[in-house]
Design an enzyme around this catalytic site. Sequence first.
Site, PDB file in Angstrom:
ATOM      1  N   GLU A  32       0.868  -1.186   0.000  1.00  0.00           N
ATOM      2  CA  GLU A  32       0.000   0.000   0.000  1.00  0.00           C
ATOM      3  C   GLU A  32       0.897   1.226   0.000  1.00  0.00           C
ATOM      4  O   GLU A  32       1.712   1.407   0.903  1.00  0.00           O
ATOM      5  CB  GLU A  32      -0.924  -0.024   1.228  1.00  0.00           C
ATOM      6  CG  GLU A  32      -1.672   1.271   1.479  1.00  0.00           C
ATOM      7  CD  GLU A  32      -2.483   1.772   0.276  1.00  0.00           C
ATOM      8  OE1 GLU A  32      -3.370   1.053  -0.191  1.00  0.00           O
ATOM      9  OE2 GLU A  32      -2.206   2.903  -0.197  1.00  0.00           O
ATOM     10  N   LYS A  33       0.720   2.094  -1.013  1.00  0.00           N
ATOM     11  CA  LYS A  33       1.643   3.232  -1.114  1.00  0.00           C
ATOM     12  C   LYS A  33       1.260   4.371  -0.177  1.00  0.00           C
ATOM     13  O   LYS A  33       2.105   5.187   0.183  1.00  0.00           O
ATOM     14  CB  LYS A  33       1.755   3.719  -2.564  1.00  0.00           C
ATOM     15  CG  LYS A  33       0.464   4.132  -3.184  1.00  0.00           C
ATOM     16  CD  LYS A  33       0.664   4.517  -4.634  1.00  0.00           C
ATOM     17  CE  LYS A  33      -0.689   4.764  -5.273  1.00  0.00           C
ATOM     18  NZ  LYS A  33      -0.672   4.929  -6.674  1.00  0.00           N
ATOM     19  N   GLY A  38      -7.549   2.718   2.174  1.00  0.00           N
ATOM     20  CA  GLY A  38      -7.862   3.245   0.843  1.00  0.00           C
ATOM     21  C   GLY A  38      -8.697   4.509   0.867  1.00  0.00           C
ATOM     22  O   GLY A  38      -8.780   5.212   1.892  1.00  0.00           O
ATOM     23  N   LYS A  49     -19.161  10.296   6.157  1.00  0.00           N
ATOM     24  CA  LYS A  49     -20.223   9.906   7.094  1.00  0.00           C
ATOM     25  C   LYS A  49     -20.056  10.614   8.435  1.00  0.00           C
ATOM     26  O   LYS A  49     -21.021  11.018   9.055  1.00  0.00           O
ATOM     27  CB  LYS A  49     -20.242   8.389   7.314  1.00  0.00           C
ATOM     28  CG  LYS A  49     -21.278   7.661   6.506  1.00  0.00           C
ATOM     29  CD  LYS A  49     -20.950   7.486   5.058  1.00  0.00           C
ATOM     30  CE  LYS A  49     -21.326   8.535   4.101  1.00  0.00           C
ATOM     31  NZ  LYS A  49     -20.817   8.328   2.756  1.00  0.00           N
ATOM     32  N   ALA A 112       3.653  -1.089  -5.792  1.00  0.00           N
ATOM     33  CA  ALA A 112       4.103  -2.386  -6.305  1.00  0.00           C
ATOM     34  C   ALA A 112       3.705  -2.555  -7.762  1.00  0.00           C
ATOM     35  O   ALA A 112       2.750  -1.938  -8.240  1.00  0.00           O
ATOM     36  CB  ALA A 112       3.504  -3.500  -5.469  1.00  0.00           C
ATOM     37  N   GLY A 181     -21.502  17.667 -11.223  1.00  0.00           N
ATOM     38  CA  GLY A 181     -21.848  16.249 -11.099  1.00  0.00           C
ATOM     39  C   GLY A 181     -22.779  16.036  -9.918  1.00  0.00           C
ATOM     40  O   GLY A 181     -22.366  16.201  -8.772  1.00  0.00           O
ATOM     41  N   SER A 265     -17.073  16.174  -9.332  1.00  0.00           N
ATOM     42  CA  SER A 265     -17.494  14.816  -8.934  1.00  0.00           C
ATOM     43  C   SER A 265     -18.311  14.217 -10.069  1.00  0.00           C
ATOM     44  O   SER A 265     -19.517  14.055  -9.964  1.00  0.00           O
ATOM     45  CB  SER A 265     -18.310  14.882  -7.639  1.00  0.00           C
ATOM     46  OG  SER A 265     -19.347  15.845  -7.754  1.00  0.00           O
ATOM     47  N   ASP A 307     -12.900  -1.527  -6.987  1.00  0.00           N
ATOM     48  CA  ASP A 307     -13.148  -0.514  -8.031  1.00  0.00           C
ATOM     49  C   ASP A 307     -12.392  -0.795  -9.326  1.00  0.00           C
ATOM     50  O   ASP A 307     -12.847  -0.423 -10.412  1.00  0.00           O
ATOM     51  CB  ASP A 307     -12.726   0.880  -7.527  1.00  0.00           C
ATOM     52  CG  ASP A 307     -13.715   1.455  -6.528  1.00  0.00           C
ATOM     53  OD1 ASP A 307     -14.642   0.718  -6.127  1.00  0.00           O
ATOM     54  OD2 ASP A 307     -13.554   2.629  -6.145  1.00  0.00           O
ATOM     55  N   HIS A 440     -41.732  -4.432  15.726  1.00  0.00           N
ATOM     56  CA  HIS A 440     -42.645  -3.279  15.707  1.00  0.00           C
ATOM     57  C   HIS A 440     -42.426  -2.454  16.955  1.00  0.00           C
ATOM     58  O   HIS A 440     -42.296  -3.022  18.032  1.00  0.00           O
ATOM     59  CB  HIS A 440     -44.088  -3.776  15.648  1.00  0.00           C
ATOM     60  CG  HIS A 440     -45.078  -2.659  15.702  1.00  0.00           C
ATOM     61  ND1 HIS A 440     -45.365  -1.874  14.603  1.00  0.00           N
ATOM     62  CD2 HIS A 440     -45.823  -2.174  16.736  1.00  0.00           C
ATOM     63  CE1 HIS A 440     -46.264  -0.964  14.958  1.00  0.00           C
ATOM     64  NE2 HIS A 440     -46.554  -1.112  16.249  1.00  0.00           N
TER      65      HIS A 440
HETATM   66  P1  NAI Z   1     -21.437   9.236 -10.043  1.00  0.00           P
HETATM   67  O1  NAI Z   1     -21.266   8.377 -11.223  1.00  0.00           O
HETATM   68  O2  NAI Z   1     -22.272   8.792  -8.898  1.00  0.00           O
HETATM   69  O3  NAI Z   1     -22.052  10.663 -10.507  1.00  0.00           O
HETATM   70  C1  NAI Z   1     -21.437  11.473 -11.450  1.00  0.00           C
HETATM   71  C2  NAI Z   1     -22.474  12.449 -11.985  1.00  0.00           C
HETATM   72  O4  NAI Z   1     -21.815  13.411 -12.763  1.00  0.00           O
HETATM   73  C3  NAI Z   1     -23.529  11.795 -12.855  1.00  0.00           C
HETATM   74  O5  NAI Z   1     -24.793  12.180 -12.418  1.00  0.00           O
HETATM   75  C4  NAI Z   1     -23.208  12.340 -14.254  1.00  0.00           C
HETATM   76  O6  NAI Z   1     -24.343  12.500 -15.044  1.00  0.00           O
HETATM   77  C5  NAI Z   1     -22.575  13.692 -13.920  1.00  0.00           C
HETATM   78  N1  NAI Z   1     -21.660  14.221 -14.916  1.00  0.00           N
HETATM   79  C6  NAI Z   1     -20.707  13.535 -15.601  1.00  0.00           C
HETATM   80  N2  NAI Z   1     -20.022  14.393 -16.400  1.00  0.00           N
HETATM   81  C7  NAI Z   1     -20.528  15.629 -16.184  1.00  0.00           C
HETATM   82  C8  NAI Z   1     -20.232  16.935 -16.694  1.00  0.00           C
HETATM   83  N3  NAI Z   1     -19.240  17.128 -17.570  1.00  0.00           N
HETATM   84  N4  NAI Z   1     -20.967  17.978 -16.248  1.00  0.00           N
HETATM   85  C9  NAI Z   1     -21.968  17.792 -15.362  1.00  0.00           C
HETATM   86  N5  NAI Z   1     -22.299  16.582 -14.851  1.00  0.00           N
HETATM   87  C10 NAI Z   1     -21.573  15.527 -15.244  1.00  0.00           C
HETATM   88  O7  NAI Z   1     -19.964   9.611  -9.581  1.00  0.00           O
HETATM   89  P2  NAI Z   1     -19.425  10.269  -8.248  1.00  0.00           P
HETATM   90  O8  NAI Z   1     -20.494  11.002  -7.529  1.00  0.00           O
HETATM   91  O9  NAI Z   1     -18.216  11.023  -8.665  1.00  0.00           O
HETATM   92  O10 NAI Z   1     -19.032   9.015  -7.388  1.00  0.00           O
HETATM   93  C11 NAI Z   1     -17.977   8.160  -7.850  1.00  0.00           C
HETATM   94  C12 NAI Z   1     -18.120   6.772  -7.290  1.00  0.00           C
HETATM   95  O11 NAI Z   1     -17.961   6.750  -5.891  1.00  0.00           O
HETATM   96  C13 NAI Z   1     -19.466   6.179  -7.615  1.00  0.00           C
HETATM   97  O12 NAI Z   1     -19.251   4.983  -8.309  1.00  0.00           O
HETATM   98  C14 NAI Z   1     -20.099   5.942  -6.288  1.00  0.00           C
HETATM   99  O13 NAI Z   1     -20.805   4.716  -6.278  1.00  0.00           O
HETATM  100  C15 NAI Z   1     -18.939   5.941  -5.295  1.00  0.00           C
HETATM  101  N6  NAI Z   1     -19.388   6.525  -4.046  1.00  0.00           N
HETATM  102  C16 NAI Z   1     -20.337   5.883  -3.319  1.00  0.00           C
HETATM  103  C17 NAI Z   1     -20.839   6.442  -2.166  1.00  0.00           C
HETATM  104  C18 NAI Z   1     -21.908   5.742  -1.418  1.00  0.00           C
HETATM  105  O14 NAI Z   1     -22.096   4.561  -1.626  1.00  0.00           O
HETATM  106  N7  NAI Z   1     -22.660   6.415  -0.568  1.00  0.00           N
HETATM  107  C19 NAI Z   1     -20.366   7.730  -1.676  1.00  0.00           C
HETATM  108  C20 NAI Z   1     -19.411   8.328  -2.540  1.00  0.00           C
HETATM  109  C21 NAI Z   1     -18.950   7.724  -3.669  1.00  0.00           C
END
Ligand code: NAI
Length: 454
Positions: A32-33, A38, A49, A112, A181, A265, A307, A440
């Site tokens: 792990e670097k 992670g 959270k 690695a 995003g 994002s 991932d 309940h």
């Molecule tokens: P995401 O895939 O959930 O959402 C990215 C959003 O950005 C989408 O709605 C997309 O339509 C929009 N988008 C893409 N390009 C764009 C642009 N150029 N302009 C405007 N909107 C644009 O990705 P996110 O939120 O970055 O999360 C990454 C990963 O991390 C996901 O796979 C997620 O499952 C995971 N994650 C999970 C969490 C949880 O389970 N609670 C919490 C945080 C992250």
Amino acid sequence: MIYDLIVIGGGPAGYRAAESAGRRGMKVLVFEKNRLGGVCLNEGCIPTKAMLYSAKLYEGAKKGESYGVYVTQAHLGHGAVLERKSLVVHVLGEGINAAMKTAGVEVIRESAKINCMVKEGFEVCGGINTYTAKNVLIASGSGPIIPPIKGVQEALNAGFIITSKELLKLKLVPERLAIVGGGVIGLELAVYFASAGSKVTVIEMMDHIGGNLDNEIGLILKKNLEKRGIQFCLKAQVTEVEDGIIRFVQEDETSKITADKVLLSVGRCPSTQGIGLERLGIKTELGAIQTDQNMQTAVKGVYAAGDVTGGMMLAHKAYREADIAVNHMCEILDEADYTAIPSVIYTIPEVASAGVTVEEAEKKGINVVVRKLSMNYSGRYFAENKNGDGMIKIVVDNESRRLIGVHMIGSYASEIIQSAVILIQAKLTVEEIKRFVFPHPTVCEIIRDAVCLF
Ligand code: NAI
């Protein structure tokens, strides 16, 4: 010495696989670097959270009067929230270090790279040394997608645009925060920073928020977030970023907003560079390492989990894939099943789902019946939520009568969804589910109540 397993990456997939293999007596080495845990532990799920819990308490205190609780001056102290968040991350990180020791796992803080295949298995280079193992698990995770939009790279260099990693460490709450995003990361951080006092605007290119979220639940979520002062620009394509300005095109009209910081994002992509995939001829598809149902790549003895394999980039999916890979190394029958991987958005209110949405079922040609129920149907939900607009939607296969999707918005949704996972994965019919006893009064009963509509 020849290791049974070398793990590349110490995030959820890597540390889970290492611990489980070590506990079974395998000789394991993890590279792990950065820090074990992670992105999830150090700069993602856990810190978010911790911060969102502070926001939730703060929002509760502000609404106290409706519940007979009088708070004279509720204030969210961002500095104190960050301190607590760091402590939470530190303690959990120590927990992972201790788990590695207990399982007899060796950890090396280096990057690695797989060198080559040798008679005994594989040679892996870590720092200036080389190591040999019978099996290798690639668990190198993912990184944020940086879209090729004019000015983005310069704005990243200047610190005007940041990713979630930097935003979670930002000492000063930005007065105006733009979020590009409206997916999981964007929405969770929008909620925290809106509570902390930022004027938040989410720019999303789709016509809805929350990605593949059930449409109706997405709309309820949006309404709730708007009530918190978060603004949304949907169907908006960012075209250029410069000096505190984000320009975008929305329905053929060019608009701009000004901001003090921009969170980028727009999704994450698998991290596959620099780990020597090309040396073994391991190919990627859409950036992700391809595996079979045992998490084994095209090269026997080389596995991938988390991932880096693409799909749903979630820590719990990573854990499961790690278990499958180690089971296969130990010749224990086990296979990946992605039918009921839960998704949660820890906004206020929370959103959770498992299985297919109505839209996905229709695309797959499944004939479905759908039932919806207000969360207010649950005595506990009603007792705890004044004017709550929570909802559950269940999707049932009309032919088999099996439950195939559960989608909900409302308090405890993140915890309740696990019941749905079991019911869906066990392929139970509505008639079978009706025979289970739910405690309940709990909000969880809403699943049984929705099933009883059949
Ligand atoms: P995401 O895939 O959930 O959402 C990215 C959003 O950005 C989408 O709605 C997309 O339509 C929009 N988008 C893409 N390009 C764009 C642009 N150029 N302009 C405007 N909107 C644009 O990705 P996110 O939120 O970055 O999360 C990454 C990963 O991390 C996901 O796979 C997620 O499952 C995971 N994650 C999970 C969490 C949880 O389970 N609670 C919490 C945080 C992250």
